[in-house]
Each structure stands twice: as structure tokens, then as C-alpha cells.
Scaffold this active site. Sequence first.
Site, short mmCIF file in Angstrom:
data_model
loop_
_atom_site.label_atom_id
_atom_site.label_comp_id
_atom_site.label_asym_id
_atom_site.label_seq_id
_atom_site.Cartn_x
_atom_site.Cartn_y
_atom_site.Cartn_z
CG HIS A 46 -0.11 0.26 2.48
ND1 HIS A 46 0.54 -0.97 3.05
CD2 HIS A 46 0.18 1.22 3.31
CE1 HIS A 46 1.29 -0.49 4.15
NE2 HIS A 46 1.09 1.11 4.31
CG HIS A 128 7.30 5.10 0.54
ND1 HIS A 128 6.98 6.17 1.43
CD2 HIS A 128 7.52 4.04 1.64
CE1 HIS A 128 6.66 5.49 2.76
NE2 HIS A 128 7.11 4.52 2.76
#
Length: 174
Positions: A46, A128
Site C-alpha cells: 500500500h 512510496h
Amino acid sequence: MDTNDKTARVFFALWPDRTERGGLSGWQPPLLACCGGRVMRTDTLHATLVFLGEVEAVQLEALKLAAAEVSVARFELCFDEAHYWGHNHIVYAAPRTLPPQLIELVRELEQNLLRHRFAFERREYKPHITLLRNAHWTDKPLPGMSQVCWHVREFVLLESAASSYRILARFCLM
């Protein structure tokens, strides 16, 4: 969340579907070969938007209402570079280009949370997806990877428990 619990460890995130997760998990073997470490489970990949940490269970409905006030258009997000953070030994996927809607999503979410008096981790947003933990690398560039893109249509409120995540709510983008 167990109704007997008084708090939940929560955060907002972009939650890729199975196809995007598969593409990102394809990056892990070559990165593991050069950096070592521990591979993150595919089903947990995620991109965190805002991390809140421990929130009282009675505040979760208000937290969902604050998130529901976000009004941002859908967008495409492409992860196309792998990087290493030496301070915490993480290898991660990152986008070379940030869609303006992503920055707007984080900004609106933070503003709504502040307006509703929620505390959260405040730092410069660097999107990220963590791929490896306990990795070791130098400052040299990591190998090139195949671009993984997805059409972001929603964001989620996640609860972190042990080594898994549970979606508490989904919020559609316009």
C-alpha cells in the site's frame, strides 16, 4: 477492530488491487537478490497517505466523516523507480512524477483532519510502497523496474494489527 478495544492503530492509504500488487511484487525478487532483507507480503502492499497512529475507538466515526469530506478527482499513479532508505533499511517503489491530484488528496485530508482536531504524523509527503525491510544497499541506483500504474479511484482507512491490515472504510474520489 474488536469492539472491546479502546484504541485502533490507523492510517489512510492508497490500496492497489490484485493486478497492481502483482506488478509490484514482481519487483521484489531482483531487489531481494541485490539488497537482501525481508519481502513484504503482496497482500499488504500500500501507499500511506496520512498516518494517525492510535485513535480511540469512539473517534473512528468522526475520522470517517472527516475523510468523506475530501473532494479530489481520480488520477493515474505510476510507480517506476526503486529506492533505498538507509536510515531504516527499506527498499521501496516510488513514482518519478507526482500527479497533482495526489498532492491535493494528501493536503485536503490533512486539512480536514486538523479541522476535526485529529493528531497525525506531519512530515513532507513522499509517496512510496515498501517492498523490502531489513535490506542493505549503498547510494548506487537500484536496478530499473517495469512501470506499475493504476487508476486511483479511492483511498482507504486501514487498521494495523500485528502484521496485517484491515480496511475500516473506503472513500471514493470524484
